[in-house]
Design a protein around this motif. Structure first.
Motif, PDB file in Angstrom:
ATOM      1  N   LEU A  34       0.813  -1.206   0.000  1.00  0.00           N
ATOM      2  CA  LEU A  34       0.000   0.000   0.000  1.00  0.00           C
ATOM      3  C   LEU A  34       0.851   1.263   0.000  1.00  0.00           C
ATOM      4  CD1 LEU A  34      -2.957   0.920   0.088  1.00  0.00           C
ATOM      5  CD2 LEU A  34      -2.811   0.926   2.582  1.00  0.00           C
ATOM      6  N   PHE A  35       2.011   1.205   0.641  1.00  0.00           N
ATOM      7  CA  PHE A  35       2.883   2.375   0.702  1.00  0.00           C
ATOM      8  C   PHE A  35       4.054   2.276  -0.265  1.00  0.00           C
ATOM      9  CE2 PHE A  35       0.709   1.992   4.730  1.00  0.00           C
ATOM     10  CZ  PHE A  35       0.250   3.278   4.960  1.00  0.00           C
ATOM     11  N   GLY A  36       4.320   1.083  -0.754  1.00  0.00           N
ATOM     12  CA  GLY A  36       5.444   0.900  -1.659  1.00  0.00           C
ATOM     13  C   GLY A  36       5.120   1.181  -3.113  1.00  0.00           C
ATOM     14  N   GLU A  37       3.823   1.221  -3.474  1.00  0.00           N
ATOM     15  CA  GLU A  37       3.460   1.404  -4.883  1.00  0.00           C
ATOM     16  C   GLU A  37       3.889   2.761  -5.435  1.00  0.00           C
ATOM     17  OE1 GLU A  37      -0.611   1.647  -5.901  1.00  0.00           O
ATOM     18  OE2 GLU A  37      -1.181   2.900  -4.192  1.00  0.00           O
ATOM     19  N   THR A  38       4.083   3.755  -4.557  1.00  0.00           N
ATOM     20  CA  THR A  38       4.437   5.096  -5.018  1.00  0.00           C
ATOM     21  C   THR A  38       5.938   5.364  -4.988  1.00  0.00           C
ATOM     22  OG1 THR A  38       4.090   5.971  -2.782  1.00  0.00           O
ATOM     23  CG2 THR A  38       2.226   6.047  -4.305  1.00  0.00           C
ATOM     24  N   VAL A  39       6.734   4.387  -4.544  1.00  0.00           N
ATOM     25  CA  VAL A  39       8.190   4.584  -4.494  1.00  0.00           C
ATOM     26  C   VAL A  39       8.885   3.455  -5.263  1.00  0.00           C
ATOM     27  CG1 VAL A  39       8.425   6.014  -2.429  1.00  0.00           C
ATOM     28  CG2 VAL A  39       8.052   3.569  -2.170  1.00  0.00           C
ATOM     29  N   PRO A  40       8.769   3.456  -6.584  1.00  0.00           N
ATOM     30  CA  PRO A  40       9.322   2.359  -7.401  1.00  0.00           C
ATOM     31  C   PRO A  40      10.821   2.189  -7.265  1.00  0.00           C
ATOM     32  CG  PRO A  40       8.720   4.240  -8.773  1.00  0.00           C
ATOM     33  CD  PRO A  40       8.141   4.497  -7.423  1.00  0.00           C
ATOM     34  N   GLU A  41      11.525   3.274  -6.885  1.00  0.00           N
ATOM     35  CA  GLU A  41      12.992   3.174  -6.764  1.00  0.00           C
ATOM     36  C   GLU A  41      13.415   2.204  -5.677  1.00  0.00           C
ATOM     37  OE1 GLU A  41      11.540   6.758  -4.373  1.00  0.00           O
ATOM     38  OE2 GLU A  41      11.189   5.890  -6.357  1.00  0.00           O
ATOM     39  N   LEU A  42      12.590   1.999  -4.659  1.00  0.00           N
ATOM     40  CA  LEU A  42      12.932   1.069  -3.584  1.00  0.00           C
ATOM     41  C   LEU A  42      12.867  -0.386  -4.045  1.00  0.00           C
ATOM     42  CD1 LEU A  42      11.178   2.633  -0.453  1.00  0.00           C
ATOM     43  CD2 LEU A  42      13.550   2.868  -1.195  1.00  0.00           C
ATOM     44  N   PHE A  43      12.241  -0.612  -5.194  1.00  0.00           N
ATOM     45  CA  PHE A  43      12.126  -1.969  -5.734  1.00  0.00           C
ATOM     46  C   PHE A  43      12.945  -2.139  -7.016  1.00  0.00           C
ATOM     47  CE2 PHE A  43       8.443  -1.348  -3.070  1.00  0.00           C
ATOM     48  CZ  PHE A  43       8.271  -2.565  -2.437  1.00  0.00           C
ATOM     49  N   GLY A  44      13.793  -1.163  -7.291  1.00  0.00           N
ATOM     50  CA  GLY A  44      14.671  -1.260  -8.462  1.00  0.00           C
ATOM     51  C   GLY A  44      13.950  -1.122  -9.789  1.00  0.00           C
ATOM     52  N   ILE A  45      12.786  -0.488  -9.802  1.00  0.00           N
ATOM     53  CA  ILE A  45      12.038  -0.308 -11.050  1.00  0.00           C
ATOM     54  C   ILE A  45      12.659   0.834 -11.844  1.00  0.00           C
ATOM     55  CG2 ILE A  45       9.786   0.249 -12.052  1.00  0.00           C
ATOM     56  CD1 ILE A  45       8.509  -0.864  -9.513  1.00  0.00           C
ATOM     57  N   LYS A  46      13.001   0.594 -13.086  1.00  0.00           N
ATOM     58  CA  LYS A  46      13.612   1.630 -13.918  1.00  0.00           C
ATOM     59  C   LYS A  46      13.344   1.339 -15.394  1.00  0.00           C
ATOM     60  CE  LYS A  46      18.004  -0.879 -13.465  1.00  0.00           C
ATOM     61  NZ  LYS A  46      19.404  -0.794 -13.008  1.00  0.00           N
ATOM     62  N   GLY A  47      13.771   2.268 -16.238  1.00  0.00           N
ATOM     63  CA  GLY A  47      13.635   2.076 -17.677  1.00  0.00           C
ATOM     64  C   GLY A  47      12.188   1.998 -18.135  1.00  0.00           C
ATOM     65  N   ALA A  48      11.920   1.056 -19.026  1.00  0.00           N
ATOM     66  CA  ALA A  48      10.581   0.904 -19.608  1.00  0.00           C
ATOM     67  C   ALA A  48       9.549   0.561 -18.536  1.00  0.00           C
ATOM     68  CB  ALA A  48      10.604  -0.183 -20.683  1.00  0.00           C
ATOM     69  N   ASP A  49       9.964  -0.205 -17.533  1.00  0.00           N
ATOM     70  CA  ASP A  49       9.028  -0.566 -16.470  1.00  0.00           C
ATOM     71  C   ASP A  49       8.627   0.668 -15.659  1.00  0.00           C
ATOM     72  OD1 ASP A  49       7.841  -3.030 -16.173  1.00  0.00           O
ATOM     73  OD2 ASP A  49       8.933  -3.531 -14.334  1.00  0.00           O
ATOM     74  N   LEU A  50       9.576   1.587 -15.457  1.00  0.00           N
ATOM     75  CA  LEU A  50       9.272   2.824 -14.732  1.00  0.00           C
ATOM     76  C   LEU A  50       8.322   3.696 -15.550  1.00  0.00           C
ATOM     77  CD1 LEU A  50       9.754   4.600 -12.279  1.00  0.00           C
ATOM     78  CD2 LEU A  50      11.758   5.568 -13.441  1.00  0.00           C
ATOM     79  N   ALA A  51       8.527   3.737 -16.861  1.00  0.00           N
ATOM     80  CA  ALA A  51       7.630   4.501 -17.736  1.00  0.00           C
ATOM     81  C   ALA A  51       6.223   3.911 -17.701  1.00  0.00           C
ATOM     82  CB  ALA A  51       8.174   4.507 -19.163  1.00  0.00           C
ATOM     83  N   PHE A  52       6.138   2.584 -17.684  1.00  0.00           N
ATOM     84  CA  PHE A  52       4.827   1.941 -17.627  1.00  0.00           C
ATOM     85  C   PHE A  52       4.174   2.186 -16.280  1.00  0.00           C
ATOM     86  CE2 PHE A  52       1.989  -1.823 -17.383  1.00  0.00           C
ATOM     87  CZ  PHE A  52       1.244  -1.568 -18.527  1.00  0.00           C
ATOM     88  N   HIS A  53       4.980   2.249 -15.219  1.00  0.00           N
ATOM     89  CA  HIS A  53       4.492   2.572 -13.880  1.00  0.00           C
ATOM     90  C   HIS A  53       3.831   3.950 -13.898  1.00  0.00           C
ATOM     91  CE1 HIS A  53       4.923   4.128  -9.715  1.00  0.00           C
ATOM     92  NE2 HIS A  53       4.752   2.869  -9.336  1.00  0.00           N
TER      93      HIS A  53
ATOM     94  N   TYR B 299       2.339 -13.199  -2.747  1.00  0.00           N
ATOM     95  CA  TYR B 299       2.831 -13.302  -1.376  1.00  0.00           C
ATOM     96  C   TYR B 299       3.682 -14.553  -1.180  1.00  0.00           C
ATOM     97  CZ  TYR B 299      -0.171  -9.430   0.150  1.00  0.00           C
ATOM     98  OH  TYR B 299      -0.752  -8.205   0.335  1.00  0.00           O
ATOM     99  N   GLY B 300       4.443 -14.529  -0.091  1.00  0.00           N
ATOM    100  CA  GLY B 300       5.409 -15.593   0.184  1.00  0.00           C
ATOM    101  C   GLY B 300       4.797 -16.953   0.361  1.00  0.00           C
ATOM    102  N   TYR B 301       3.568 -17.035   0.877  1.00  0.00           N
ATOM    103  CA  TYR B 301       2.950 -18.352   1.076  1.00  0.00           C
ATOM    104  C   TYR B 301       2.403 -18.926  -0.233  1.00  0.00           C
ATOM    105  CZ  TYR B 301      -1.251 -15.388   1.450  1.00  0.00           C
ATOM    106  OH  TYR B 301      -2.241 -14.452   1.238  1.00  0.00           O
ATOM    107  N   GLY B 302       2.530 -18.156  -1.339  1.00  0.00           N
ATOM    108  CA  GLY B 302       2.122 -18.635  -2.664  1.00  0.00           C
ATOM    109  C   GLY B 302       3.329 -18.726  -3.577  1.00  0.00           C
ATOM    110  N   LEU B 303       3.273 -17.996  -4.678  1.00  0.00           N
ATOM    111  CA  LEU B 303       4.383 -18.006  -5.639  1.00  0.00           C
ATOM    112  C   LEU B 303       5.511 -17.051  -5.243  1.00  0.00           C
ATOM    113  CD1 LEU B 303       2.420 -18.153  -9.035  1.00  0.00           C
ATOM    114  CD2 LEU B 303       3.350 -20.042  -7.657  1.00  0.00           C
ATOM    115  N   GLY B 304       5.251 -16.155  -4.317  1.00  0.00           N
ATOM    116  CA  GLY B 304       6.308 -15.275  -3.815  1.00  0.00           C
ATOM    117  C   GLY B 304       6.846 -14.281  -4.831  1.00  0.00           C
ATOM    118  N   LEU B 305       5.990 -13.729  -5.681  1.00  0.00           N
ATOM    119  CA  LEU B 305       6.439 -12.782  -6.705  1.00  0.00           C
ATOM    120  C   LEU B 305       6.405 -11.332  -6.227  1.00  0.00           C
ATOM    121  CD1 LEU B 305       4.765 -14.225  -9.948  1.00  0.00           C
ATOM    122  CD2 LEU B 305       7.100 -14.547  -9.089  1.00  0.00           C
ATOM    123  N   PHE B 306       6.203 -11.115  -4.951  1.00  0.00           N
ATOM    124  CA  PHE B 306       6.115  -9.759  -4.418  1.00  0.00           C
ATOM    125  C   PHE B 306       7.392  -8.970  -4.736  1.00  0.00           C
ATOM    126  CE2 PHE B 306       6.349  -6.398  -1.259  1.00  0.00           C
ATOM    127  CZ  PHE B 306       5.036  -5.965  -1.157  1.00  0.00           C
ATOM    128  N   GLY B 307       7.239  -7.853  -5.460  1.00  0.00           N
ATOM    129  CA  GLY B 307       8.366  -7.000  -5.802  1.00  0.00           C
ATOM    130  C   GLY B 307       9.299  -7.569  -6.849  1.00  0.00           C
TER     131      GLY B 307
END
Length: 407
Positions: free
Chosen positions: A31-50, A332-340
């Motif tokens: 909920l609080f991480g969606e607005t700070v893509p830099e903390l998840f290493g989002i850059k380039g085309a993915d950042l533009a799509f964000h 989430y971790g108890y599933g496929l764990g693709l968070f971030g």
């Protein structure tokens, strides 16, 4: 008995496509991480799509749901009045159960729940249930103007900055580890007990609680007005009106949201009115999307996909909760764990695949059943009937002339 408005079902189903895409950012970054893509290493085309998602999707599909909530509230009240039943008592029960569903959803499954908010807001909207369309329009315009002013004020920018403190950044980094690798119990404990703000910024939650209803209230009221004046009763006759309103609101919404999203990225974070896209632009763009979608029902030919949108819309509450269940399991971790880890673009493809499955399965489900399971429970509680249908009013026979009322 009035015919069901298939266009409203279709619009509700369409809105869920944008809601699941917008929610993907919370499913994957918090909920609080969606607005700070830099903390998840989002850059380039993915950042533009964000950035594209924050302009075109985030904050502009949930208001459609709010609009339809107000619309449906008035239509249900009209139906109850026609049956000589009490609308406010039935609606109050409905809102109470929505609130309970939301509390359970937020506590045991996902932090981005909106049912709690909608249930609580419903009680407030009862004050406007019997108001004239003009009154609803005046209040909507006043509240839209107020939210626009908030977006143009320095206070709005400072509040956003508070959410980016060192404490909040530490919370986001911790959530990345917990949500990505934690067990169900660990994630539930973190979601319900970890503090994203800290002692010095604890008051920010109070501000958010006050501002959130203020920013979304106009959409509830405009939906109520649309139901009262019959805005969607005859799409063919309203074609030109829909087209004109869609062009105006989509243009203004995209411009204001682009200004708010792209301005800070180019060093304009302190520009006057930089927050107006977040406080006002989302609702304006939502109105544009509503009228643009209704144009699909105003033409002479029916688009084949509309039937599937309508099926998803008729099962909207069940489908909304299913989206949370499936997507938290994926990320989430108890599933496929693709968070971030999935990335913004790939994450969007994942959730759209989930939505595509709902388009297919919802239509199959409705060929055998009348209501979704969650909708059925809501109807049973609303009408206090195991059949999920309004009870017939009890009529007291008038005594014949000369008879006493008391035997």
């Amino acid at each position: 008995m009035k015919k069901r408005n298939h266009a409203i079902d279709g619009l509700r189903g369409f809105s869920l496509s944008g809601i699941i895409v917008a929610n993907m950012l919370i499913f994957q970054y918090g909920l609080f991480g969606e607005t700070v893509p830099e903390l998840f290493g989002i850059k380039g085309a993915d950042l533009a799509f964000h950035s594209f998602l924050f302009i075109a999707v985030v904050g502009s599909f949930m208001p459609i749901f709010a609009f339809l909530f107000g619309f449906g509230m008035v239509k249900l009240a009209d139906s109850l009045k026609a049956r000589e039943l009490r609308p406010k008592s039935h609606l109050a029960r409905r809102f109470l159960l929505l609130f309970i569903f939301g509390m359970l959803h937020a506590t045991f499954l996902w932090e981005g729940d909106i049912l709690t908010f909608y249930g609580a807001t419903g009680f407030f909207l009862l004050l406007f249930l019997n108001r004239k369309p003009k009154t609803l329009l005046v209040w909507s315009v006043l509240l839209l103007a107020l939210t626009g002013a908030l977006g143009a004020s320095p206070m709005e920018s400072s509040v956003k900055g508070l959410g980016q403190s060192e404490h909040t950044e530490s919370y986001i980094l911790q959530s990345r580890d917990v949500y990505g690798t934690g067990t169900y119990a660990e994630i539930k404990d973190f979601r319900n007990n970890a503090d994203p703000f800290g002692e010095e910024e604890g008051w920010i939650m109070a501000i958010a609680i006050v501002l959130a209803p203020l920013m979304i209230a106009p959409m509830f009221l405009l939906g109520m007005r649309a139901a009262k004046v019959g805005t969607f009763d005859d799409p063919v006759a309203m074609r030109r009106t829909y087209a004109r309103r869609a062009a105006i609101f989509v243009s203004i919404g995209l411009l204001t949201k682009s200004f708010s999203v792209l301005g800070p990225q180019f060093g304009g974070g302190a520009l006057p009115g930089i927050g107006i896209g977040e406080t006002l632009g989302g609702s304006l763009l939502a109105l544009g999307y509503i009228y643009a979608f209704m144009l699909l029902y105003a033409g002479s030919r029916r688009v084949a996909l509309l039937e599937r949108f309508e099926a998803v819309g008729r099962l909207s509450l069940t489908n909304y909760l299913l989206q949370s269940l499936i997507c938290t399991t994926v990320f989430y971790g108890y599933g496929l764990g693709l968070f971030g880890r999935a990335g913004v673009f790939d994450g969007t493809l994942i959730v759209l695949t989930v939505y595509a499955a709902q388009l297919w399965l919802s239509l199959l489900y409705l060929k055998r059943f009348r209501n979704g399971p969650v909708e059925k429970v809501l109807r049973i509680w609303t009408y206090l009937s195991w059949k999920g249908r309004p009870r017939k009013p009890v009529r007291v026979a008038e005594p014949l002339e000369g008879e006493s009322r008391v035997s």
